[in-house]
Design an enzyme around this catalytic site. Sequence first.
Site, PDB file in Angstrom:
ATOM      1  N   CYS A 124     -64.694 -36.617  42.434  1.00 42.60           N
ATOM      2  CA  CYS A 124     -65.771 -36.994  43.305  1.00 42.60           C
ATOM      3  C   CYS A 124     -65.119 -37.857  44.422  1.00 42.60           C
ATOM      4  CB  CYS A 124     -66.974 -36.920  42.788  1.00 42.60           C
ATOM      5  SG  CYS A 124     -68.213 -36.779  44.747  1.00 42.60           S
TER       6      CYS A 124
ATOM      7  N   CYS B 113     -67.715 -33.974  50.078  1.00 37.92           N
ATOM      8  CA  CYS B 113     -67.604 -34.804  49.255  1.00 37.92           C
ATOM      9  C   CYS B 113     -68.806 -35.066  50.127  1.00 37.92           C
ATOM     10  CB  CYS B 113     -67.265 -36.143  48.948  1.00 37.92           C
ATOM     11  SG  CYS B 113     -67.174 -37.484  48.598  1.00 37.92           S
TER      12      CYS B 113
HETATM   13  P1  FAD Z   1     -65.017 -29.928  34.032  1.00 38.50           P
HETATM   14  O1  FAD Z   1     -65.832 -28.722  34.960  1.00 38.50           O
HETATM   15  O2  FAD Z   1     -65.539 -31.171  34.336  1.00 38.50           O
HETATM   16  O3  FAD Z   1     -64.932 -28.223  33.262  1.00 38.50           O
HETATM   17  C1  FAD Z   1     -63.487 -28.590  31.877  1.00 38.50           C
HETATM   18  C2  FAD Z   1     -64.341 -28.147  30.561  1.00 38.50           C
HETATM   19  O4  FAD Z   1     -62.848 -28.953  29.926  1.00 38.50           O
HETATM   20  C3  FAD Z   1     -65.285 -28.913  30.070  1.00 38.50           C
HETATM   21  O5  FAD Z   1     -66.019 -28.024  29.707  1.00 38.50           O
HETATM   22  C4  FAD Z   1     -64.838 -29.468  29.039  1.00 38.50           C
HETATM   23  O6  FAD Z   1     -65.251 -29.612  27.929  1.00 38.50           O
HETATM   24  C5  FAD Z   1     -62.724 -28.514  28.922  1.00 38.50           C
HETATM   25  N1  FAD Z   1     -62.486 -28.926  27.959  1.00 38.50           N
HETATM   26  C6  FAD Z   1     -61.679 -30.587  28.175  1.00 38.50           C
HETATM   27  N2  FAD Z   1     -60.248 -30.745  27.429  1.00 38.50           N
HETATM   28  C7  FAD Z   1     -60.143 -28.915  26.976  1.00 38.50           C
HETATM   29  C8  FAD Z   1     -59.814 -27.973  25.425  1.00 38.50           C
HETATM   30  N3  FAD Z   1     -58.600 -28.856  25.119  1.00 38.50           N
HETATM   31  N4  FAD Z   1     -60.076 -27.317  25.161  1.00 38.50           N
HETATM   32  C9  FAD Z   1     -61.073 -26.508  25.797  1.00 38.50           C
HETATM   33  N5  FAD Z   1     -61.820 -26.888  26.918  1.00 38.50           N
HETATM   34  C10 FAD Z   1     -61.582 -28.393  27.281  1.00 38.50           C
HETATM   35  N6  FAD Z   1     -67.773 -32.414  43.102  1.00 38.50           N
HETATM   36  C11 FAD Z   1     -68.508 -31.720  44.682  1.00 38.50           C
HETATM   37  O7  FAD Z   1     -67.973 -31.118  45.182  1.00 38.50           O
HETATM   38  N7  FAD Z   1     -69.821 -32.544  44.794  1.00 38.50           N
HETATM   39  C12 FAD Z   1     -69.913 -33.698  44.294  1.00 38.50           C
HETATM   40  O8  FAD Z   1     -70.915 -34.009  45.001  1.00 38.50           O
HETATM   41  C13 FAD Z   1     -69.781 -34.009  43.437  1.00 38.50           C
HETATM   42  N8  FAD Z   1     -70.590 -35.673  42.946  1.00 38.50           N
HETATM   43  C14 FAD Z   1     -69.798 -35.719  42.028  1.00 38.50           C
HETATM   44  C15 FAD Z   1     -70.600 -36.583  40.663  1.00 38.50           C
HETATM   45  C16 FAD Z   1     -70.239 -37.272  39.494  1.00 38.50           C
HETATM   46  C17 FAD Z   1     -71.032 -38.069  38.973  1.00 38.50           C
HETATM   47  C18 FAD Z   1     -68.933 -36.765  39.153  1.00 38.50           C
HETATM   48  C19 FAD Z   1     -68.768 -36.788  37.256  1.00 38.50           C
HETATM   49  C20 FAD Z   1     -68.180 -35.327  39.439  1.00 38.50           C
HETATM   50  C21 FAD Z   1     -69.386 -34.902  40.791  1.00 38.50           C
HETATM   51  N9  FAD Z   1     -68.120 -33.657  41.326  1.00 38.50           N
HETATM   52  C22 FAD Z   1     -69.066 -33.177  42.715  1.00 38.50           C
HETATM   53  C23 FAD Z   1     -67.001 -33.527  41.065  1.00 38.50           C
HETATM   54  C24 FAD Z   1     -67.520 -32.193  40.149  1.00 38.50           C
HETATM   55  O9  FAD Z   1     -68.160 -31.969  38.949  1.00 38.50           O
HETATM   56  C25 FAD Z   1     -65.722 -31.737  39.022  1.00 38.50           C
HETATM   57  O10 FAD Z   1     -64.843 -32.130  40.236  1.00 38.50           O
HETATM   58  C26 FAD Z   1     -65.597 -30.567  38.843  1.00 38.50           C
HETATM   59  O11 FAD Z   1     -66.671 -30.358  38.102  1.00 38.50           O
HETATM   60  C27 FAD Z   1     -64.693 -29.699  38.089  1.00 38.50           C
HETATM   61  O12 FAD Z   1     -64.530 -28.827  37.588  1.00 38.50           O
HETATM   62  P2  FAD Z   1     -63.739 -28.193  36.275  1.00 38.50           P
HETATM   63  O13 FAD Z   1     -63.770 -27.562  35.961  1.00 38.50           O
HETATM   64  O14 FAD Z   1     -61.965 -29.150  36.976  1.00 38.50           O
HETATM   65  O15 FAD Z   1     -63.655 -29.192  35.570  1.00 38.50           O
END
Ligand code: FAD
Length: 416
Positions: A167, A347
């Site tokens: 983000c 965003c």
């Molecule tokens: P995540 O949702 O973080 O999931 C990754 C998963 O992988 C986790 O559950 C973790 O436990 C698991 N994992 C890690 N390592 C391993 C492993 N070795 N083996 C198995 N599992 C594992 N996005 C927007 O679209 N709009 C916004 O306004 C926005 N604001 C945000 C504000 C903040 C403060 C934050 C922190 C994030 C924000 N985001 C926003 C970003 C958004 O939340 C992330 O981009 C999104 O969650 C990414 O999804 P992901 O599945 O890639 O990662």
Amino acid sequence: MSQVTKHHRVLIAGGGAAGITVAARLKRKGPADLDIAIVEPSDAHYYQPAFTLVGAGAYTLDATRKAEAKLIPPGVKYIRGQVKEFDPANNRVKLAGGTTITYDYLVVATGVKLDWSKIEGLRETLGRNGVCSNYSPDYVNYTWECVRNLNTGAKTVFTQAPLPFKCPGAPQKAAYLTADHMNRNGLRESCDVQFFTHAPVIFGVPFFARELVKVAARHKIGVNYQHNLVAVDGAGKTATFERVSDAARGERVTVPFDLLHVSPAQSPHDEVRSSALANAAGWVEVDQATMQHVKFPNVFSLGDVCSTPNSKTAAAVRKQAPVVVRNLLHMMAKETAEKGYDGYASCPLTTAYGKVIMAEFTYGGKVTPTLPLDPAKESAINWQIKTTGLPILYWNYMLKGHEWFPKHNTAFVEPK
Ligand code: FAD
């Protein structure tokens, strides 16, 4: 140590926004008996985009959290565990505890690691001494505690880490909401708000940066470019930055604070970085339009962990997941992967309570609004979308594998 070996047709590493969305979509679009498993270590799933609101007292942490088990789509196997080793040459992963899982297709969706320890003294003081962060569910409530307890004359400091981090607007959103909170409580004139960013600009897309410079000026926020947080002294209440501009590289600046909001440096998890899946920077190296791995065609990746040069957001995941699913099904049918992802990210920039600039853009910073509103304007409608519409979209549509969403307008022309 267990030596069990299991096999799944599709194995998804990570059950966050990306992993759950892909599993749910595959269940809808793939053969009914498709064998899918998700490996995920955590029993809780957070809607992270609302953390900004939690840190500003406009949302509760409870409302961002659901049990992981309840989000696993029916018919998908939930393996509570952590991948410790990726071995794509042999189509297998090893879990912490020793279990080996082989697969026909792998989806890597493990998100990013928050590198708190890159900043000297931060770990020891995070969650105390006025040092807070919206980046973790462990500390986000403390942000609001610090903000609502600000007193006359308070010095507040907000930091932004080097890219890439998830983000791109989150660090400055916290500064805007805090300044607005001060204003509404008669504190703004006596208090100081400083934003220190590693970047040379306030936002990577010039169209939105022009507006955000005005927002920061209206809030009387001091913007300090090319400063990287390197040390925090919690007890002494000081933050030290290293300057990263060519003219002043390496110079150190120490500032006092009553509230310090930190956005930590972020990187791929070690098990990804050390694997054959990673590019030189450690991210899973996929084609930026097909989401297919460049060396291992039966591997896909999306979300924060993949190498595509888009902004790391849940909004990007929403557009990447259907591409991954379509291409997985193409591979199963012995067809080639097709291009489909254009780098879309969104965003919602909370510029004040009740106001949001909805920054939506694709690769190269092309502005691509979804609604027929002026994308440069702060709007109350966008605040409603951010606080109510997008959470519903996330829990009830995206994580349930629905693909129909309004399309972003790729033909939008920026006014001169
Ligand atoms: P995540 O949702 O973080 O999931 C990754 C998963 O992988 C986790 O559950 C973790 O436990 C698991 N994992 C890690 N390592 C391993 C492993 N070795 N083996 C198995 N599992 C594992 N996005 C927007 O679209 N709009 C916004 O306004 C926005 N604001 C945000 C504000 C903040 C403060 C934050 C922190 C994030 C924000 N985001 C926003 C970003 C958004 O939340 C992330 O981009 C999104 O969650 C990414 O999804 P992901 O599945 O890639 O990662």
